[in-house]
Design an enzyme around this catalytic site. Structure first.
Site, mmCIF file in Angstrom:
data_model
loop_
_atom_site.group_PDB
_atom_site.id
_atom_site.type_symbol
_atom_site.label_atom_id
_atom_site.label_comp_id
_atom_site.label_asym_id
_atom_site.label_seq_id
_atom_site.Cartn_x
_atom_site.Cartn_y
_atom_site.Cartn_z
ATOM 1 N N PRO A 22 -46.764 68.387 37.476
ATOM 2 C CG PRO A 22 -45.624 70.713 37.605
ATOM 3 C CD PRO A 22 -46.490 69.904 38.371
ATOM 4 C CG ASN A 23 -42.748 67.726 33.246
ATOM 5 O OD1 ASN A 23 -43.135 68.222 32.014
ATOM 6 N ND2 ASN A 23 -42.226 68.299 34.013
ATOM 7 N NE ARG A 30 -40.857 63.481 33.527
ATOM 8 C CZ ARG A 30 -41.047 63.645 34.571
ATOM 9 N NH1 ARG A 30 -42.091 63.332 35.197
ATOM 10 N NH2 ARG A 30 -40.350 64.374 35.254
ATOM 11 C CE1 TYR A 35 -40.008 60.176 37.224
ATOM 12 C CE2 TYR A 35 -39.119 60.905 35.389
ATOM 13 C CZ TYR A 35 -39.285 60.873 36.612
ATOM 14 O OH TYR A 35 -38.686 61.973 37.190
ATOM 15 C CG ASN A 100 -45.745 62.287 41.355
ATOM 16 O OD1 ASN A 100 -44.939 63.018 41.861
ATOM 17 N ND2 ASN A 100 -45.428 61.193 40.857
ATOM 18 C CB ALA A 103 -39.901 69.742 39.049
ATOM 19 C CG HIS A 106 -37.579 68.217 44.168
ATOM 20 N ND1 HIS A 106 -37.489 67.259 45.270
ATOM 21 C CD2 HIS A 106 -37.792 67.747 42.912
ATOM 22 C CE1 HIS A 106 -37.812 66.259 44.639
ATOM 23 N NE2 HIS A 106 -37.915 66.466 43.330
ATOM 24 C CD GLU A 124 -43.164 64.341 49.406
ATOM 25 O OE1 GLU A 124 -43.263 64.655 50.484
ATOM 26 O OE2 GLU A 124 -42.190 64.271 48.790
ATOM 27 C CG HIS A 126 -42.001 61.155 44.836
ATOM 28 N ND1 HIS A 126 -41.893 62.877 44.150
ATOM 29 C CD2 HIS A 126 -41.830 61.629 46.198
ATOM 30 C CE1 HIS A 126 -42.072 63.437 45.091
ATOM 31 N NE2 HIS A 126 -41.996 62.886 46.212
ATOM 32 C CB VAL A 127 -43.233 57.015 39.530
ATOM 33 C CG1 VAL A 127 -42.734 55.985 38.694
ATOM 34 C CG2 VAL A 127 -44.417 57.695 39.372
ATOM 35 N NE ARG A 133 -34.507 60.487 39.235
ATOM 36 C CZ ARG A 133 -35.553 61.114 38.676
ATOM 37 N NH1 ARG A 133 -36.666 61.059 39.439
ATOM 38 N NH2 ARG A 133 -35.376 61.863 37.614
ATOM 39 N NE ARG A 137 -34.369 64.221 39.923
ATOM 40 C CZ ARG A 137 -35.198 65.147 39.097
ATOM 41 N NH1 ARG A 137 -36.323 65.052 39.443
ATOM 42 N NH2 ARG A 137 -34.659 65.277 38.020
HETATM 43 C C1 DQA Z 1 -41.351 62.396 40.507
HETATM 44 C C2 DQA Z 1 -39.975 62.650 41.087
HETATM 45 C C3 DQA Z 1 -39.388 64.262 40.964
HETATM 46 O O1 DQA Z 1 -38.231 64.548 41.333
HETATM 47 C C4 DQA Z 1 -39.720 64.569 39.531
HETATM 48 O O2 DQA Z 1 -39.467 66.021 39.166
HETATM 49 C C5 DQA Z 1 -41.118 64.356 38.956
HETATM 50 C C6 DQA Z 1 -41.679 62.828 39.255
HETATM 51 C C7 DQA Z 1 -41.704 60.811 40.866
HETATM 52 O O3 DQA Z 1 -42.749 60.584 40.807
HETATM 53 O O4 DQA Z 1 -40.625 60.195 40.687
HETATM 54 O O5 DQA Z 1 -41.534 64.880 37.994
HETATM 55 O O6 DQA Z 1 -42.223 63.032 41.549
#
Ligand code: DQA
Length: 176
Positions: A22-23, A30, A35, A100, A103, A106, A124, A126-127, A133, A137
């Protein structure tokens, strides 16, 4: 079971699946201070050309929906609701997954269960540096089962993950 190897044992090209949750379709737009300014299209173009250089097959998938991600993970093993039984033998099995989860990292027992269910080694990714943070997280439903965890490298993390998955990650012979 999962470890580090210096080279591939098989001549079959590895088949790697990159999943963005997501996102992550909003990368580049964003919260750029968190990011960065690289878009998901830029990331995909970069890793696709890197995959050609590395001699691996790369498939990519992004969804904002937890269930769609669970389906995608199941399909990586030739299972899942959209795969008919007679297709299963024909489908190429995925050797390794880079995910990736956004959210869902978590929150999602379902994504964890899907990854454990298909028994495909995964990275796994994460950017951002999730440990620098908000405290919530820091918890991931995936990290304890991941072959590797990458965070805080920005968009470069995708390149690092692909190189590791292509060259160093131990994968199962039947899933190459
Ligand atoms: C993320 C970190 C997550 O906590 C967050 O919810 C994201 C992006 C990252 O790539 O840093 O959507 O996975």
């Amino acid at each position: 079971m999962i470890g580090i190897e210096s080279s591939q044992k098989s001549n079959m090209p590895r088949h790697i699946l990159l999943i963005n949750g997501p996102n992550l379709n909003l990368l580049g737009k964003r919260e750029p201070h968190v990011y960065g300014s690289t878009t998901l299209d830029d990331v995909i173009a970069t890793v696709k050309s890197q995959a050609l250089e590395l001699g691996v097959e790369l498939e990519t998938f992004q969804s904002n929906h937890e269930g769609a991600i669970v389906d995608c993970i199941q399909e990586a093993a030739g299972w899942g609701p959209t795969v008919k039984s007679d297709e299963i033998k024909e489908r190429k099995k995925v050797s390794a997954i880079i995910i990736n989860p956004g959210a869902l990292t978590h929150t999602s027992v379902a994504v964890r269960d899907a990854l454990l269910g298909v028994d495909i080694p995964f990275i796994e990714l994460h950017v951002s540096n999730v440990h620098a943070r908000e405290p919530w997280r820091k918890h991931s439903y995936l990290s304890d089962k991941a072959a590797a965890v990458i965070c805080g490298m920005g968009a470069f993390g995708y390149k690092a993950a692909l190189e590791f998955a292509a060259k160093h990650m131990e994968v199962r012979e039947d899933k190459r």
